[in-house]
Motif scaffolding. Structure first.
Motif, PDB file in Angstrom:
ATOM      1  N   ASP A 110      82.196   3.755 -42.407  1.00 21.51           N
ATOM      2  CA  ASP A 110      82.650   2.498 -42.495  1.00 21.51           C
ATOM      3  C   ASP A 110      84.238   2.606 -42.242  1.00 21.51           C
ATOM      4  N   LEU A 111      84.908   1.746 -41.657  1.00 18.03           N
ATOM      5  CA  LEU A 111      86.287   1.354 -41.570  1.00 18.03           C
ATOM      6  C   LEU A 111      86.971   0.958 -42.786  1.00 18.03           C
TER       7      LEU A 111
ATOM      8  N   GLY B 200      83.211  -7.564 -27.738  1.00 13.87           N
ATOM      9  CA  GLY B 200      83.349  -8.738 -28.392  1.00 13.87           C
ATOM     10  C   GLY B 200      84.904  -8.765 -28.987  1.00 13.87           C
ATOM     11  N   GLY B 201      85.040  -9.875 -29.615  1.00  9.59           N
ATOM     12  CA  GLY B 201      86.173 -10.237 -30.335  1.00  9.59           C
ATOM     13  C   GLY B 201      86.415  -9.802 -31.641  1.00  9.59           C
ATOM     14  N   ASP B 202      85.384  -9.075 -32.384  1.00  2.00           N
ATOM     15  CA  ASP B 202      85.318  -8.479 -33.642  1.00  2.00           C
ATOM     16  C   ASP B 202      85.384  -6.959 -33.774  1.00  2.00           C
ATOM     17  N   ILE B 203      85.965  -6.489 -34.945  1.00  2.00           N
ATOM     18  CA  ILE B 203      85.971  -5.237 -35.283  1.00  2.00           C
ATOM     19  C   ILE B 203      84.603  -5.101 -35.869  1.00  2.00           C
ATOM     20  N   VAL B 204      83.842  -3.866 -35.402  1.00  2.00           N
ATOM     21  CA  VAL B 204      82.385  -3.620 -35.967  1.00  2.00           C
ATOM     22  C   VAL B 204      82.326  -2.550 -36.856  1.00  2.00           C
ATOM     23  N   SER B 205      81.918  -2.328 -38.010  1.00  2.00           N
ATOM     24  CA  SER B 205      81.797  -1.183 -38.804  1.00  2.00           C
ATOM     25  C   SER B 205      80.456  -1.434 -39.626  1.00  2.00           C
ATOM     26  N   GLY B 206      79.800  -0.234 -40.043  1.00  2.00           N
ATOM     27  CA  GLY B 206      78.884  -0.354 -41.042  1.00  2.00           C
ATOM     28  C   GLY B 206      77.692  -1.020 -40.540  1.00  2.00           C
TER      29      GLY B 206
ATOM     30  N   ALA C 203      86.407   3.104 -28.097  1.00  2.00           N
ATOM     31  CA  ALA C 203      85.292   2.598 -28.704  1.00  2.00           C
ATOM     32  C   ALA C 203      84.867   2.988 -29.909  1.00  2.00           C
ATOM     33  N   GLY C 204      83.752   2.062 -30.549  1.00  2.00           N
ATOM     34  CA  GLY C 204      83.168   2.376 -31.807  1.00  2.00           C
ATOM     35  C   GLY C 204      81.811   2.708 -31.405  1.00  2.00           C
ATOM     36  N   SER C 205      81.433   3.608 -32.347  1.00  2.00           N
ATOM     37  CA  SER C 205      79.861   3.669 -32.175  1.00  2.00           C
ATOM     38  C   SER C 205      79.238   4.422 -33.348  1.00  2.00           C
ATOM     39  N   ARG C 206      78.124   4.065 -33.784  1.00  2.00           N
ATOM     40  CA  ARG C 206      77.245   4.663 -35.058  1.00  2.00           C
ATOM     41  C   ARG C 206      76.492   5.962 -34.548  1.00  2.00           C
ATOM     42  N   ARG C 207      76.067   5.963 -33.200  1.00  2.00           N
ATOM     43  CA  ARG C 207      74.962   6.951 -32.489  1.00  2.00           C
ATOM     44  C   ARG C 207      75.475   7.871 -31.718  1.00  2.00           C
TER      45      ARG C 207
ATOM     46  N   ALA D 188      77.072  -3.856 -39.498  1.00  2.00           N
ATOM     47  CA  ALA D 188      77.376  -4.626 -38.491  1.00  2.00           C
ATOM     48  C   ALA D 188      76.654  -4.186 -37.222  1.00  2.00           C
ATOM     49  N   TYR D 189      76.680  -2.708 -37.059  1.00  2.00           N
ATOM     50  CA  TYR D 189      76.015  -2.365 -35.831  1.00  2.00           C
ATOM     51  C   TYR D 189      74.697  -2.556 -35.708  1.00  2.00           C
ATOM     52  N   ASP D 190      73.893  -2.958 -36.891  1.00  2.00           N
ATOM     53  CA  ASP D 190      72.482  -3.231 -36.834  1.00  2.00           C
ATOM     54  C   ASP D 190      72.268  -4.346 -35.917  1.00  2.00           C
TER      55      ASP D 190
END
Length: 224
Positions: free
Chosen positions: A179-180, A132-138, A73-77, A140-142
């Protein structure tokens, strides 16, 4: 599709269907423990593959007791490369707000925007998850009201609930700190995530053995 029963393991008396998205996430440590159903990437592939497998198991009278979905998974926090279990799962692609439905709620489906996950593995921290169906980066997490993001768990949850099965979601944080810039940003730490997911599965087995975690047993499970 491979025989679905091969992806069901008997763990301390509980029949568990393991589900993952990709071979890239299925490393050496997990390979020593499980043989998961590999669905492919994204909500559509995950829903199709999981539903087909569960339908085949149901037709054979061999439904498992639990579906366990795991991967990255991705996470900024959250802590990078750490493993978390989903406390709730939401579907960030769904937005029917122009028709008066709350964002994240599927019209005419009696489910909240964030579906709580009832069962928890002691010793594994919990966090909210958005699928979701999108890759999240930067930045976009907001726009996402969740601790971590993936592309499959909500779809697997919906398939499991169609067969009245509980779900546990385990996710290792592979990216989001920066960022990816390419595929390598996702794959760089998957070997660490693999090892830590395997450790979480060991805690899962220990919790079942001790009675700290339990599930309703179904007659004639996949091991019958």
């Amino acid at each position: 599709m491979t025989e679905p029963s091969r992806h069901v393991a008997l763990i301390e008396g509980v029949e568990v269907l393991f589900v993952m998205a990709t071979e890239q996430e299925y490393g050496a440590h997990l390979r020593r423990r499980i043989d998961p159903l590999i669905t492919g990437v994204g909500p559509v592939e995950a829903a199709v593959a999981t539903t087909a497998a569960l339908a085949a198991l149901d037709a054979a009278g061999r439904l498992p007791d639990l579906v366990l979905c795991l991967g990255s998974a991705g996470s900024r926090r959250l802590e990078h490369a750490a493993v978390y279990q989903a406390s709730s799962v939401s579907y960030r692609d769904m937005d029917a707000s122009l028709l008066g439905f709350p964002r994240g709620c599927t019209p005419f489906l009696d489910e909240p925007a964030a579906v709580p996950i009832a069962h928890r593995i002691p010793g594994v921290p919990a966090a909210s998850l958005s699928t979701g169906g999108d890759i999240v980066s930067g930045a976009a997490y907001d726009a996402i009201d969740a601790d971590m993001v993936d592309m499959e768990t909500y779809a697997v949850l919906r398939a499991a609930r169609c067969f009245d099965l509980p779900l546990i979601g385990l996710r290792g944080i592979s990216d989001g700190r920066d960022d990816l810039t390419g595929l390598h940003d996702w794959t760089e730490y998957l070997h660490v995530v693999d090892e830590r997911l395997a450790g979480a599965l060991d805690l899962f087995a220990q919790a079942l053995a001790s009675g700290a975690l339990s599930f309703r047993r179904r007659a004639g499970g996949a091991g019958a």
